[in-house]
Design an enzyme around this catalytic site. Sequence first.
Site, PDB file in Angstrom:
ATOM      1  N   GLU A  76     -14.698  -1.404  23.320  1.00 11.32           N
ATOM      2  CA  GLU A  76     -13.537  -2.111  22.798  1.00 11.32           C
ATOM      3  C   GLU A  76     -13.866  -3.580  22.489  1.00 11.32           C
ATOM      4  O   GLU A  76     -13.470  -4.090  21.462  1.00 11.32           O
ATOM      5  CB  GLU A  76     -12.406  -2.021  23.843  1.00 11.32           C
ATOM      6  CG  GLU A  76     -11.150  -2.771  23.490  1.00 11.32           C
ATOM      7  CD  GLU A  76     -10.247  -1.994  22.553  1.00 11.32           C
ATOM      8  OE1 GLU A  76     -10.698  -0.931  22.087  1.00 11.32           O
ATOM      9  OE2 GLU A  76      -9.128  -2.450  22.290  1.00 11.32           O
ATOM     10  N   ASP A  77     -14.583  -4.220  23.384  1.00 10.68           N
ATOM     11  CA  ASP A  77     -14.709  -5.681  23.298  1.00 10.68           C
ATOM     12  C   ASP A  77     -16.086  -6.207  22.913  1.00 10.68           C
ATOM     13  O   ASP A  77     -16.280  -7.408  22.818  1.00 10.68           O
ATOM     14  CB  ASP A  77     -14.342  -6.313  24.658  1.00 10.68           C
ATOM     15  CG  ASP A  77     -12.887  -6.052  25.013  1.00 10.68           C
ATOM     16  OD1 ASP A  77     -12.125  -5.751  24.083  1.00 10.68           O
ATOM     17  OD2 ASP A  77     -12.539  -6.139  26.190  1.00 10.68           O
TER      18      ASP A  77
END
Length: 717
Positions: A76-77
């Site tokens: 996600e990051d």
Amino acid sequence: MIRLNDILDGIHSYLPDTDTSLVEKAYIYSAKVHAGQTRLSGEPYLSHPLATAHILTQLHLDLASIAAGLLHDTVEDTLASLEELEKMFGKDVAQIVDGVTKLSKIRFESQIQKQAENTRKMVLAMSRDIRVLLVKLADRLHNMRTLEYQKDNKRVKIARETLDIYAPLAGRLGIGWIKSELEDLAFLHIYPEEDQRLRNEVEASLGKRKASVDEVKDLIAKKMADFGLSCKVLGRPKHRYSIFRKMRIRKIPLEEVYDLIAFRIIMKSAKDCYEALGIVHSLWKPIPGRFKDYISLPKTNMYQSLHTTVIGPHGERMEIQIRTEQMDAVANQGIAAHWLYKEGKIVSKENKHQFDWLFELTEWQKELDDPREFIESVKMDLFHNEVYVFTPKGEVQEFPRGATPIDFAYAIHTEVGSHCAGAKVNGRIVPLKYQFHNGETVEIITSNKHFPNRDWLKFAKTGRARTRIRQWIKTEERDKSLALGRDLCAREFKRHRLDFNNFIKTKGVEVAEALSFKTPEDMLIAAGYGKVATSQIIRKLRAGQPEEQPEEQEPKEKESRVKKFTEKAEQQGILIHGLDDILIHLGKCCTPVPGDEVVGYITRGRGVTVHRENCSNIINLDPDRRVEVTWAGADNATYPAKIRVSTVDQKGMLAAVSNAISAGEANILEAKVTTTPDYVAILDFVVDVKDRAQLRKILSSIRRLERVKLVERISPG
Ligand code: MN
């Protein structure tokens, strides 16, 4: 801040000789990709995956889960990709991370109570592997512990979601301590004033009671020792949210919540537990109806314990729980307490039932297949028949799997359904046949120019949508059939020099009833459908009078020996101006197949006969009776076609041609051989084909055979 060693120590506490290199590798990778990122608290970002993984060791989870905990935010990051994770850490880890990432993308906002249960189901449905949910819970727990750094509006939102969705799920999985901690943390952020007041009051109240709490603990320990039982006595305040809930539900002030403290006595064996219970009841008077034996009758989530409430030394109620070490572990860790027994081993028969509670979570698992299969795969595919999506307002809607925008539109309102033109899913326009995935947000686009059609039935999954679509089509077809029937009758009447309008007014009802119709309208509709012949209507009108010969003859279709045609020909596959339920015959003379140019011919009382456009039988027919027809979309139906092959009359030719037909994947319905005096064999076949293309292929493959002179499709005339 948690360090890698804390995690490794944690693992070694329950998996003493395990090779932890997977976890170490995950740590190094996570540190690399999160490098330079910080949390709102100012700490390095890595502190969050480390804390998450550490919580997972407290749940005694397997190495894949802990590695996934360290990696859960990388996709996600950071620039990390799932493919990379799978290559480096294996499929299990990658799939868990993928599941957590998908869950994290969804915001469950402003859930009303009714929605909350559906949302919990959605979360479970999305966590097909139970480890996904456990990692998500650990992630959420650490985020809740550090929630004070979030902005105010976000803080309350996350706390609300935790209280409505994640805390109850932790409860369902039997992980009591996570449930309590999530509840208390959420309580603190949603009701800060109540929380502070309760903190003060509980503290004050406990301060007053401190002496008596110690007194009770000592007394219990001493009594047990007197009877030769060894035990551990714990006295801890109940968690604040449960006190708050009790005050709310019962509408009572704190002073009336007696059992602020729950005493827990941990014994060596189940037998000791019952002995301890006897001792407690001999010390203090039990309150009737408050005793519960969850040892002999465990809760569905495997919770085991003895519960009793007694009147304590100073006249107050005290709740006392008695259980073994193992039972205490189950009470705290739920499913996680059993993980260890499964990891790397074959689940023994005795252990199998330990997972049964998962099936009994609620009545959710009605559709569940073999439970053992479920345990083996540790998949939590409880809702494989459902899909959950959001309305633009954030409400969760449940649909059968495979549901499409049409189902969604009809679920809103019939009017929305019957003008549904399309939909936006997560803001992107999708076709009507689009199948939803869990967690998508759906918005319906309507248009006054859009109406249901038969194709919709192929996409609609819900009974509601299908029924509504059918109703709509039926009404529309009725209107069309009425117009068609009226038209046909008017023409037929004209041919007989009769006044149709006058007939309807004066004799309509009478004739309709004579033909067993309720109304003249029904009769005309039936005429439109081809279920009653216009000539029949006229005959009834003239009942008793000698019948007049119509001016022209219908073509007599040659009686074919291929009787099978008749039943088969009534299949769907032909569309007539979008009309349904009309008797359709495929012309036996020219045997049309899909792909042929065709025309329909309205016959008297026998519906519509479909001929190939160049069929000689139709050329002489009344052009007024011609109707436009088209082939319906591809279906699995097959159609008979007649072909004639002329070959040299020689042994083996029939077999050779038959083989060519079979190689073209067509069935031979009939074969006939005639020979001529000049040594030519005429092979007539009736073959069953899907369409013209298939037929053409077969014809050309026969043509390529040696000694074949002529191959043709038979048409009359
Ligand atoms: Mn996270």
